[in-house]
Design an enzyme around this catalytic site. Structure first.
Site, PDB file in Angstrom:
ATOM      1  N   TYR A  21       5.070  39.225  10.286  1.00  6.42           N
ATOM      2  CA  TYR A  21       5.915  40.260  10.878  1.00  6.42           C
ATOM      3  C   TYR A  21       5.153  41.472  11.401  1.00  6.42           C
ATOM      4  O   TYR A  21       5.754  42.369  11.982  1.00  6.42           O
ATOM      5  CB  TYR A  21       6.967  40.717   9.855  1.00  6.42           C
ATOM      6  CG  TYR A  21       7.842  39.582   9.389  1.00  6.42           C
ATOM      7  CD1 TYR A  21       8.787  39.007  10.244  1.00  6.42           C
ATOM      8  CD2 TYR A  21       7.718  39.050   8.109  1.00  6.42           C
ATOM      9  CE1 TYR A  21       9.578  37.956   9.831  1.00  6.42           C
ATOM     10  CE2 TYR A  21       8.518  37.997   7.694  1.00  6.42           C
ATOM     11  CZ  TYR A  21       9.437  37.454   8.555  1.00  6.42           C
ATOM     12  OH  TYR A  21      10.217  36.403   8.143  1.00  6.42           O
ATOM     13  N   HIS A  32      13.672  38.592  17.559  1.00  7.94           N
ATOM     14  CA  HIS A  32      12.973  38.191  16.332  1.00  7.94           C
ATOM     15  C   HIS A  32      11.503  38.547  16.502  1.00  7.94           C
ATOM     16  O   HIS A  32      10.916  38.256  17.551  1.00  7.94           O
ATOM     17  CB  HIS A  32      13.110  36.688  16.079  1.00  7.94           C
ATOM     18  CG  HIS A  32      14.513  36.273  15.845  1.00  7.94           C
ATOM     19  ND1 HIS A  32      15.131  36.396  14.611  1.00  7.94           N
ATOM     20  CD2 HIS A  32      15.441  35.760  16.688  1.00  7.94           C
ATOM     21  CE1 HIS A  32      16.381  35.970  14.715  1.00  7.94           C
ATOM     22  NE2 HIS A  32      16.592  35.584  15.964  1.00  7.94           N
TER      23      HIS A  32
END
Length: 148
Positions: A26, A103
């Site tokens: 991430y 995302h």
């Protein structure tokens, strides 16, 4: 003075842990840094941007519904709710606002259960795998759509 189009940026569960949770997946950008990036990017595009994050599905649904009267578009990173929440999908569909699903990671390069998103079917577009840059691209797409 003309009012800027208002965009609501919503981040789902566990995104409050950005910067520390699996940074190899991430990234190292924190949620606070991401939100500032969104506000700054939106301002450069002539947008007013409000950012919110919740780990609670019902709260996200409430915010999507409230956006009907206060926003002209949505950027949504539903996170884990992408793959499980029919309620969030139905809320997005019901409000009828243009929405870009974002995302940070490429969900199609990950576990097979992440390959399906209920939100994608009701989104104008989906951006995945480009990290925080995906949010700027989502805001850019909404700005262009709102200009007609």
């Amino acid at each position: 003075m003309a009012r800027l189009p208002h965009i609501l940026v919503l981040n789902g569960p566990n995104l409050n842990l950005l910067g520390t949770r699996e940074p190899e997946v991430y990234g190292r950008t924190t949620l606070a840094e991401l939100e500032e990036f969104c506000r700054t990017s939106g301002e450069a595009l002539g947008l007013s941007v409000d950012c919110r994050q919740s780990n609670r599905e019902g709260e996200l649904v409430d915010w999507v519904q409230e956006a009907r009267d206060s926003a002209q578009g949505l950027v949504l990173n539903p996170a884990g709710y992408s793959h499980t929440s029919v309620a969030l999908r139905d809320a997005v569909s019901a409000v009828g606002l243009p929405l870009i699903e974002v995302h940070l990671s490429n969900i199609h390069r990950r576990e097979s259960f992440r390959h399906h998103s209920y939100i994608s079917a009701v989104a104008e577009g989906v951006i995945c795998g480009l990290g925080v840059e995906g949010y700027r691209l989502a805001l850019q797409a909404l700005a262009q759509k709102l200009k007609g």
